[in-house]
Structure formats: C-alpha cells, structure tokens
Enzyme design. Sequence first.
Site, PDB file in Angstrom:
ATOM      1  N   GLY A  77       0.773  -1.182  -0.032  1.00 27.56           N
ATOM      2  CA  GLY A  77       0.023   0.092   0.189  1.00 27.56           C
ATOM      3  C   GLY A  77       0.903   1.219  -0.124  1.00 27.56           C
TER       4      GLY A  77
ATOM      5  CD  GLU B  48       0.847  -9.103   1.710  1.00 28.95           C
ATOM      6  OE1 GLU B  48      -0.273  -8.356   1.284  1.00 28.95           O
ATOM      7  OE2 GLU B  48       0.389 -10.118   2.554  1.00 28.95           O
TER       8      GLU B  48
ATOM      9  N   GLY C 226       3.658  -3.423  -3.958  1.00 28.24           N
ATOM     10  CA  GLY C 226       3.355  -3.929  -5.351  1.00 28.24           C
ATOM     11  C   GLY C 226       3.709  -2.519  -5.991  1.00 28.24           C
TER      12      GLY C 226
ATOM     13  NE  ARG D 145      -3.197   2.986 -11.451  1.00 26.71           N
ATOM     14  CZ  ARG D 145      -3.209   3.924 -11.022  1.00 26.71           C
ATOM     15  NH1 ARG D 145      -2.802   4.907 -11.623  1.00 26.71           N
ATOM     16  NH2 ARG D 145      -3.810   4.180  -9.569  1.00 26.71           N
TER      17      ARG D 145
ATOM     18  CE1 TYR E 205      -8.986   1.336  -9.474  1.00 26.69           C
ATOM     19  CE2 TYR E 205      -7.132   1.384 -11.126  1.00 26.69           C
ATOM     20  CZ  TYR E 205      -7.890   0.741 -10.456  1.00 26.69           C
ATOM     21  OH  TYR E 205      -7.916  -0.452 -10.325  1.00 26.69           O
TER      22      TYR E 205
ATOM     23  CB  CYS F 266     -15.783   3.257 -29.927  1.00 26.60           C
ATOM     24  SG  CYS F 266     -15.001   2.772 -31.317  1.00 26.60           S
TER      25      CYS F 266
ATOM     26  CE1 TYR G 196      -1.861  -3.476  -8.679  1.00 28.10           C
ATOM     27  CE2 TYR G 196      -1.092  -1.403  -7.932  1.00 28.10           C
ATOM     28  CZ  TYR G 196      -1.427  -2.775  -7.774  1.00 28.10           C
ATOM     29  OH  TYR G 196      -1.136  -3.524  -6.566  1.00 28.10           O
TER      30      TYR G 196
END
Length: 436
Positions: A238, A287, A289, A326, A330, A356, A385
Amino acid sequence: MHSFRYVGKELHCEDVNLSALAERHGTPLYVYSQATLTRHFVELDRAMAPLPHLICFAMKSNSNLAVINTLAGLGSGFDVVSGGELARTIAAGGDPAKCVFAGVGKTEDEIAYALRQGIYSFNVESEAELRRISRVALRLKLVAPVAVRVNPNIDAGTHAKITTGTYENKFGVAFEEVEGMYARAACLPNLRLRGLQMHIGSQLTEVKPFKLAVQKVVPLAQRLSQRHGFDFLSIGGGIGIVYQDALASGSPAWWKRPAARRILTPETYAATVLPLLRPLGLRILLEPGRFISGNAGVLLTRVEYIKRTGRKNFVIVDAAMNDLVRPAFYDSYHEIVPLRKRAGKTVSSDVVGPICESGDYFAKDRPLPKVGEGDHLALLSAGAYGSVMGSNYNSRPLAAEVLVNGRKSAVVRRRQDPAEIWAGESTAPWQRGKKR
Ligand code: LLP
C-alpha cells in the site's frame, strides 16, 4: 527515485534513448527500468533491516517474467493471488517457498497446486476457505501453512476502489471475529497456524493509517502468537508513489523540496512501524507492489492525429484504455511528457486513445507542449497496474514490453499478433467460417 530523465532534449530510461526504442519496437510500448526496480526493493529492504523480514512483491502490480526475475534475484518473495501468478513466479525463477497466496476466491485446484508447490502461507479470507484448505491438505496428506487476514476496520483514506481495510470491503475477517476463528482452526486437521496478515489499501501517501492499523493489530498478533506459535505478521502493501510530479521526482534535488514531504518514504514508513512491531519478535512480511514497480515503468505512445473541435484540442494517440485503464477506471493522473523535449508555449489538451468510448482518455485539459502527428509521448508512473490490467478490448493486441539495464535493452514481451487474439475462438459447428 527512478531512472527516467532528459539527457539533452531526449528522454532516457537509464542510458537508453526512449525515442530510439519507440522507433525500433513500435508503440504502444511499456519500458521498465531494472535499476529502478532494484533501487526501490533495496531501499525498502534496508529500511526494514532492523527486524527479520521478507518483502513479498505484490506481483499483481506487474507480473512480467523479467520483472519477477529481477526481484527474485534480489531475494524477494511474492504475493500471488491466483494459480496463474504462482505458475508465473516459478516460470520466472521465483521461489514458491517465499510466496504468500492471497485472495477471497481460491479454488480447490488452486489450493492443491499451491500446496504441492510448498508455498510459505495462504492468506485466508474466510472461515469457509479455511475449512476448504484443511480438506484439500488432508486429501493430499500435506500440511497447509495459513494466516488469517484480519480486517482492522481502518479507513486508509485512499480511492474507494482501492480501499480494502474497512467493513465496507469484501476482504479479510472482522477484527472481533479473528480470535474465535483461530481457536476453531486449531481443531481442523492438516493446518499449521503460521501467522496473521492485514492489508488496508493501496496508494497510501500518509503514514497515519499504517500506524493506526499496526497499533491495533499488534496486541492481537501477540495473543494469537503465544497461543498458536506464529512465525510471522504480514502488514501488507500500500505504500504510495509520486504521480503528479513524476518526472521531477527522478532527481535527488526534488526530494529536498517541500512537495516531497507529502510522499511516504521507506524511511518514514519504517521509522513508524518498526518500534511498534519490534516487541512481537515475529518475522515481518511486507507486500508492496506499486512502491516497487510504479515509477519503474512508462508507457510510450505515438501521436496519430491532432483534432481541434470548437472547444478542445484533442491529441489522439495510439495507446488506449485497453493498454492503461487507470485514468478511465480510477480517474488517476499520469504525467505525460514528450520523448523529445520542446520549447514554447503549452496548449491545453485532452490526450485520448482510439477506442470507441468517451472514457478512453489519459488526460483532460492538460497543459502540454505543442505536439504533432508522429511525435512520441511517455505516460509516466505506468509500471504498476499498467500492462497487467491490459485487455484486448476493440481487438487491440497487447502492447510490447521492454526491460532496460544500463545501456542494454531487451524485449521481454513481444507485441501480440492480432490473430492471437481470436486464436482460441471458432464458429459453431452449424456455421460457416473458422472450423474447430
Ligand atoms: N497485498 C494485498 C492483499 C493487496 O490486495 C494489494 C493490492 C497489495 C498487497 C499491493 O498493494 P500496493 O503495494 O501495490 O498498493 N489496480 C489498482 C490497485 C489495486 C490494488 C489491489 N491490491 C490501481 O491501479 O491503483
């Protein structure tokens, strides 16, 4: 800090000219810096060094074999979320004994596969899953190492789609229910209660939610560890990265500016969590990423057209939401810079792809240097990501990927051939066309 910078007028990744790479391999093209991946891993590893720990790279952020191989070579473990990711890790030279397996929907086949490969631990998301793992382990005559994922009900204060640590989310087991669940788990066959795990969300730029979550979970881990003899506590991933000032953050000088104080560094993170974790005497798993891969990758794209409507200047590029979803998904910000630096005034532009959908955009009303057809742009902070969330929407082939190391560069995923997109399809027996 990353290794993308202008050398003269040309944007480089380490010592490689990105315009030359775009010309040679075509676009859309993902480019990763091996030095940056390494630097991020080492920075975090060093910051956590005072305690026994293992970094398990969250490979959902970037699972290219070359990226996995780079990190495996540094001693990294991996946080995997499917049988496919575990198989990838092994294919890339990663060690299954350093893998944790997360996710709310593990199938029996995935559990059996992971057990046979001898993973470090299953991060268990429900009591039903715990019972299933026990059953599969019993059938295979193996012992399954497990850790329950505790949901500490702490709001990470990040984007709603990437918040995971509150009771609004599908993840983990409610804090109040965890001890009872371990007590019942202790009676199930073929389980080894190995640890406790949590993860509260992604792209956290402040240390406070981490602090609150660790403070809340440590006493629970202590009690459970005394009862069940744990090895580890995983505090998840995170740690957030720089998106807004991405290019500038490649220079050490930027990190001395006030803006940099808003970014969570491994040092601040470690200085906050280490004193809270030390009394536990457990191995600490992390963890991360995005922290490792995010600023280690860019997406190169070519300007196809400039289209001016009454109100807008559209820069239509050859990358699209199928390559980097992304912004559409988001509303996320990716800095966009030309591969060849340009002087002169900026133009407020919308950078859009050819798909489109109105959601197929990378930037809206963004001041950009004046660019024209055939120019190349880089979308920064695209290493996490990015390609992993790519799709074949509009029958667009998956982008190629290149790894750079100093002066060297190599294609680490070739561009998908269009025919590969429908290779597994056929017409039905009663139709004309492609036969089975
Ligand atoms: N551990 C667990 C259990 C996770 O669910 C995740 C991410 C991580 C670790 C790694 O989080 P990181 O260090 O990368 O923040 N696609 C979204 C992000 C989804 C994150 C899902 N879980 C995005 O593009 O922002």
